[in-house]
Structure formats: structure tokens, C-alpha cells
Scaffold this motif. Structure first.
Motif, PDB file in Angstrom:
ATOM      1  N   UNK A  22      48.069  31.312  47.047  1.00 45.91           N
ATOM      2  CA  UNK A  22      49.013  32.410  47.295  1.00 45.91           C
ATOM      3  C   UNK A  22      48.380  33.764  46.974  1.00 45.91           C
ATOM      4  N   UNK A  23      47.592  33.820  45.928  1.00 49.09           N
ATOM      5  CA  UNK A  23      46.914  35.062  45.591  1.00 49.09           C
ATOM      6  C   UNK A  23      45.887  35.426  46.663  1.00 49.09           C
ATOM      7  N   UNK A  24      45.157  34.433  47.142  1.00 46.88           N
ATOM      8  CA  UNK A  24      44.167  34.685  48.189  1.00 46.88           C
ATOM      9  C   UNK A  24      44.844  35.189  49.460  1.00 46.88           C
ATOM     10  N   UNK A  29      45.897  39.503  53.237  1.00 52.00           N
ATOM     11  CA  UNK A  29      46.870  40.293  54.013  1.00 52.00           C
ATOM     12  C   UNK A  29      46.656  41.784  53.793  1.00 52.00           C
ATOM     13  N   UNK A  30      46.418  42.176  52.549  1.00 53.91           N
ATOM     14  CA  UNK A  30      46.213  43.593  52.253  1.00 53.91           C
ATOM     15  C   UNK A  30      44.891  44.073  52.826  1.00 53.91           C
ATOM     16  N   UNK A  31      43.850  43.257  52.753  1.00 56.14           N
ATOM     17  CA  UNK A  31      42.566  43.642  53.341  1.00 56.14           C
ATOM     18  C   UNK A  31      42.678  43.766  54.859  1.00 56.14           C
ATOM     19  N   UNK A  32      43.450  42.871  55.477  1.00 57.60           N
ATOM     20  CA  UNK A  32      43.657  42.951  56.920  1.00 57.60           C
ATOM     21  C   UNK A  32      44.364  44.250  57.285  1.00 57.60           C
ATOM     22  N   UNK A  33      45.316  44.670  56.448  1.00 61.95           N
ATOM     23  CA  UNK A  33      46.016  45.933  56.688  1.00 61.95           C
ATOM     24  C   UNK A  33      45.072  47.121  56.561  1.00 61.95           C
ATOM     25  N   UNK A  34      43.972  46.929  55.823  1.00 62.93           N
ATOM     26  CA  UNK A  34      42.971  47.979  55.652  1.00 62.93           C
ATOM     27  C   UNK A  34      41.830  47.847  56.671  1.00 62.93           C
ATOM     28  N   UNK A 168      51.992  39.587  45.120  1.00 61.72           N
ATOM     29  CA  UNK A 168      51.702  40.655  46.089  1.00 61.72           C
ATOM     30  C   UNK A 168      51.026  41.844  45.418  1.00 61.72           C
ATOM     31  N   UNK A 169      51.548  42.261  44.266  1.00 57.52           N
ATOM     32  CA  UNK A 169      50.974  43.423  43.588  1.00 57.52           C
ATOM     33  C   UNK A 169      49.527  43.163  43.169  1.00 57.52           C
ATOM     34  N   UNK A 170      49.260  41.986  42.618  1.00 61.54           N
ATOM     35  CA  UNK A 170      47.888  41.663  42.214  1.00 61.54           C
ATOM     36  C   UNK A 170      46.966  41.603  43.417  1.00 61.54           C
ATOM     37  N   UNK A 171      47.457  41.039  44.536  1.00 64.86           N
ATOM     38  CA  UNK A 171      46.646  40.973  45.746  1.00 64.86           C
ATOM     39  C   UNK A 171      46.300  42.345  46.284  1.00 64.86           C
ATOM     40  N   UNK A 172      47.261  43.259  46.237  1.00 66.89           N
ATOM     41  CA  UNK A 172      47.021  44.633  46.681  1.00 66.89           C
ATOM     42  C   UNK A 172      45.980  45.306  45.788  1.00 66.89           C
ATOM     43  N   UNK A 173      46.080  45.104  44.486  1.00 68.68           N
ATOM     44  CA  UNK A 173      45.122  45.725  43.561  1.00 68.68           C
ATOM     45  C   UNK A 173      43.710  45.209  43.790  1.00 68.68           C
ATOM     46  N   UNK A 174      43.575  43.890  43.988  1.00 64.02           N
ATOM     47  CA  UNK A 174      42.242  43.336  44.231  1.00 64.02           C
ATOM     48  C   UNK A 174      41.683  43.854  45.549  1.00 64.02           C
ATOM     49  N   UNK A 175      42.504  43.872  46.590  1.00 62.34           N
ATOM     50  CA  UNK A 175      42.042  44.346  47.895  1.00 62.34           C
ATOM     51  C   UNK A 175      41.593  45.800  47.823  1.00 62.34           C
ATOM     52  N   UNK A 176      42.317  46.618  47.061  1.00 66.63           N
ATOM     53  CA  UNK A 176      41.944  48.031  46.932  1.00 66.63           C
ATOM     54  C   UNK A 176      40.572  48.168  46.278  1.00 66.63           C
ATOM     55  N   UNK A 177      40.310  47.378  45.257  1.00 65.42           N
ATOM     56  CA  UNK A 177      39.008  47.437  44.595  1.00 65.42           C
ATOM     57  C   UNK A 177      37.900  46.930  45.509  1.00 65.42           C
ATOM     58  N   UNK A 178      38.168  45.863  46.238  1.00 69.93           N
ATOM     59  CA  UNK A 178      37.164  45.327  47.154  1.00 69.93           C
ATOM     60  C   UNK A 178      36.859  46.311  48.268  1.00 69.93           C
ATOM     61  N   UNK A 179      37.894  46.944  48.811  1.00 65.78           N
ATOM     62  CA  UNK A 179      37.699  47.883  49.914  1.00 65.78           C
ATOM     63  C   UNK A 179      36.946  49.126  49.471  1.00 65.78           C
ATOM     64  N   UNK A 180      37.080  49.483  48.194  1.00 69.03           N
ATOM     65  CA  UNK A 180      36.417  50.683  47.683  1.00 69.03           C
ATOM     66  C   UNK A 180      34.959  50.432  47.319  1.00 69.03           C
TER      67      UNK A 180
END
Length: 204
Positions: A22-24, A29-34, A168-180
Motif C-alpha cells: 500500500x505504501x509503494x 501514484x504521487x510520482x506518476x502525478x509528478x 497517502x501522506x507518507x507516500x507523498x513525502x517519499x515521492x517528493x524527496x525522490x523527485x527532488x
């Protein structure tokens, strides 16, 4: 971009693996949105237990364990999930990260999570798991996700987010760090960081 999921669940099916999946999904999903499309690989430590034990006493990982270690060290982001045993992470979980080079996770974004029978174990993430990855100099996302038995299917209440919201919140935070973080970027050592900071200084 590579997202690696490390699950230390011991049973099949496993609530630890379910939380990891679920976390993955939330991070993808957040990375796809980015505009990112990461490849995802799950490392099931249950399948590597014997190899990890042998590596601890011989110092030589067999090919299957070596491939798992390489996947983790080459990841652009990690999700790590452990069951709670004796008020801490599992021995299998700790042993796997003991056989990884201590510098391999430096500056790597990591989402930490755990499962347990009761919410009273939730502080394991803060007093055991987060300090472990701080020692390894990983960048741990602010939201750590603990799933007790009663959390599955719960929407939370007016004071506390339910499990889906925390995921969802943790997934968004991880995706933000990965994208940066530039894909495949090698972490800078302390000397390189200091040299760059000095070069940026202006003296009038």
C-alpha cells in the motif's frame, strides 16, 4: 527511477507485506502525478533469511542476497517495513541492514513503517527504526506509518488520521524527496559538501 521495498514479514500472507504494498502504491501514484514512472522491486527478507545468516558469519553473500543488497543500494527511494518483536524491529530486519555497507544509504530517501498487534507498539518507529536509519545517514520522511490490527479498515477519527490517510501522506513525502533528488545521484561525502559550501561563500 527505482523504488525498492523491503518487507520483513515472516508469514504468507503477511500484514507487513500488505502495508508495504500500500505504501509503494501511494508513492507510485504521487510520482506518476509528478510525471515520473519508477520501477518497483520488493525484497522479501523471509526468503533470504538463511543467506543473511551465512553472510554474517562468512562475510560472503551468495548471488541472491548480493542482488538484493545491490537493489537496495542502487535505489532512488526505499520503503522499509518490519513487524514488531519484543518492542523493537525484527532480528531479520536488523540483520539485513547489518550486511549492507554503512555508507550505502547516505542521503537516500527512506519511508519507515511497522506492523504490530496493538497500537501501543507504535513508538517502535521513533525509538528504534528511525534512529537506525539516522545512523546510516538516510533521509527519513517525517511520517512513519504503524499499522496495528485494529487499523485495517479504519478511517480514523476527528483526532487521528486513519491508516489510508497516513499511507497517502507518507507516500507523498517519499515521492517528493525522490523527485527532488537527481536520478542515480551519488551521495556527496562530508568533505565535498564542505568544499561546495565554501566555494559559494562571498567575501566582501
Amino acid at each position: 527511477m527505482k523504488l525498492i521495498v523491503v518487507s520483513a514479514g515472516l508469514s504468507t500472507p503477511s500484514s507487513t507485506r500488505l502495508l508495504a504494498d500500500r505504501l509503494a502504491e501511494a508513492a507510485r501514484d504521487e510520482l506518476a502525478a509528478r510525471g515520473q514512472a519508477p520501477s518497483t522491486e520488493v525484497v522479501e527478507l523471509r526468503e533470504l533469511a538463511g543467506y543473511i545468516a551465512n553472510h554474517l558469519v562468512t562475510g560472503f553473500p551468495p548471488p541472491r542476497l548480493s542482488a538484493a543488497i545491490d537493489a537496495v543500494t542502487a535505489a532512488d527511494g526505499l520503503i522499509v517495513v518490519t513487524p514488531v518483536f519484543a518492542a523493537s524491529y525484527s532480528g531479520l530486519f536488523k540483520s539485513f541492514f547489518d550486511v549492507i555497507d554503512p555508507d550505502a544509504l547516505s542521503a537516500k530517501p527512506v519511508l519507515i513503517a511497522a506492523t504490530g498487534g496493538t497500537a501501543r507498539h507504535s513508538l517502535v518507529l521513533e525509538h528504534a527504526v528511525r534512529p537506525l536509519f539516522a545512523y546510516l545517514r538516510a533521509v527519513v520522511v517525517p511520517t512513519a506509518v504503524f499499522a496495528a490490527s485494529e487499523d485495517w479498515g479504519s478511517g480514523g477519527d476527528e483526532y487521528t488520521d486513519g491508516l489510508p490517510g497516513r499511507v497517502r501522506r507518507a507516500g507523498v513525502e517519499l515521492a517528493a524527496l525522490m523527485a527532488a533528488r537527481p536520478v542515480g545521484e551519488e551521495p556527496e561525502d562530508d568533505v565535498t559538501v564542505l568544499e561546495r559550501q565554501l566555494a559559494d561563500l562571498r567575501f566582501d
